[in-house]
Design an enzyme around this catalytic site. Structure first.
Site, short mmCIF file in Angstrom:
data_model
loop_
_atom_site.label_atom_id
_atom_site.label_comp_id
_atom_site.label_asym_id
_atom_site.label_seq_id
_atom_site.Cartn_x
_atom_site.Cartn_y
_atom_site.Cartn_z
N HIS A 1 -3.83 -5.35 0.73
CA HIS A 1 -3.27 -5.68 1.72
C HIS A 1 -3.21 -7.39 1.93
O HIS A 1 -4.10 -7.83 2.28
CB HIS A 1 -3.82 -5.05 2.80
N GLU B 1 -1.86 -9.08 4.10
CA GLU B 1 -1.64 -9.28 5.51
C GLU B 1 -2.91 -9.80 6.16
O GLU B 1 -3.04 -10.39 7.20
CB GLU B 1 -0.74 -8.34 6.44
N CYS C 1 0.63 -1.13 -0.11
CA CYS C 1 -0.23 -0.10 0.12
C CYS C 1 1.05 1.41 0.06
O CYS C 1 1.61 1.51 -1.07
CB CYS C 1 -0.92 -0.20 1.37
#
Length: 330
Positions: free
Chosen positions: A170, A172, A82
């Site tokens: 993202h 994660e 990001c």
């Protein structure tokens, strides 16, 4: 054993701890540090790879966190997530487009399934989670687009020669179902990390470090019964045995049977030497008539320090070391 390490440079993302967790799940060691770390410090720390976290800022704002552009010349694999991707783009001479806020799920189409997207089929659609205002429309010179979404022509890019990658989404978070594959590809395929950092390895290494630090000395531990102090006490007890003394302070404000539960766990299951002190009267006197929450916390803290210090002198067998357990983010 010396473990391979990943350096996470934190630009203020709410998800940075999740990045560290995903790395741990791959049995790789990582640490979170500010992006102000110097090149010399990074070289000495010797990471196998570097991950640049997201963040709430725009790269065009004043006083926003950035990093030394020479980090991209170290030859160490880099993954920007990001804001981290936008930092790479800006440092490498590409324009970061401003002002198209996107928050939520998106469908990712992978153009190249090598390296970062190994295991993905070309043009395969996969759900990802986006949370950004700025984005990259054109990859920097020397980079190529690896994936896109309906609104992001460059949802991921990679350098044509150096192991530098960026993703605008993202990987994660749980809302990116195949994000763990992307992180795993970066760690194991691109950085070539060895998955050796396990709970067992951590325990053994911690015990050895404690034994080296304490030597033939003794230690005391303030045991609350919570996870943090209990884990710390268990590790130190494994390292030095009965040379550890744990102190539990009953402040009269505990949950029902909490004191009994702590005593049973510490003595029966952990086997530690435990000293229990009932300081109910001291705490209640200090709190008498106090209504403001912060003042209550302050007084509880001061009384605890006084009680713990007094008991430590009486029961701590001249301990030269203090054991403290706390959360990793703290």
């Amino acid at each position: 054993m010396k473990h391979d390490r990943i350096l996470i440079l934190d630009f203020g993302s709410q998800y940075t701890q999740l990045i560290a967790r995903r790395i741990r799940e791959e049995r790789v060691y990582s640490e979170i540090h500010p992006p102000t770390r110097s090149l010399d410090w990074i070289r000495e720390w010797s990471p196998k790879g570097i991950i640049l976290s997201g963040g709430p800022a725009s790269v065009y704002d004043e006083g926003v966190p950035t990093m030394d552009p020479e980090i991209l010349q170290l030859g160490v694999p880099v993954l920007g997530i990001c804001y981290g991707m936008q930092i790479i783009a800006q440092l490498e001479g590409s324009e970061v487009a401003v002002g198209r806020r996107e928050y939520g799920r998106a469908e990712l189409s992978v153009a190249e399934s090598d390296d970062l997207f190994h295991g993905f089929l070309p043009d395969e659609s996969s759900q990802v989670w986006c949370s950004h205002a700025d984005h990259v429309d054109q990859p920097p010179e020397g980079y190529r687009a690896l994936a896109s979404t309906e609104t992001l022509p460059v949802a991921a890019f990679g350098h044509t020669e150096r192991p530098i990658f960026g993703v605008q989404f993202h990987p994660e978070v749980a809302h990116t179902p195949r994000g763990e594959e992307i992180i795993s590809n970066f760690l194991l395929r691109i950085c070539e990390c060895r998955p050796t950092w396990t709970a067992g390895a951590f325990i053994q290494e911690s015990v050895e470090r404690i034994q080296a630090a304490v030597g033939e000395g003794t230690a005391i531990c303030g045991l609350s019964g919570g996870v943090d102090s209990s884990v710390a006490a268990a590790l130190v007890h494994r390292a030095i045995g009965d040379r550890l003394t744990c102190i539990f302070v009953d402040n009269g404000l505990l949950r029902k049977h909490e004191r009994e539960d702590v005593e049973r766990t510490a003595r029966k299951h952990m086997g530690v030497r435990l000293v229990v002190v009932d300081a109910t009267d001291e705490f209640l006197v200090a709190l008498d008539g106090i209504e403001e929450p912060e003042e209550k916390r302050r007084r509880i803290g001061h009384v605890f320090i006084d009680v713990f210090g007094r008991v430590a002198k009486e029961e701590g067998t001249g301990a030269g070391h203090l054991v403290q357990g706390t959360l990793y983010p703290d």
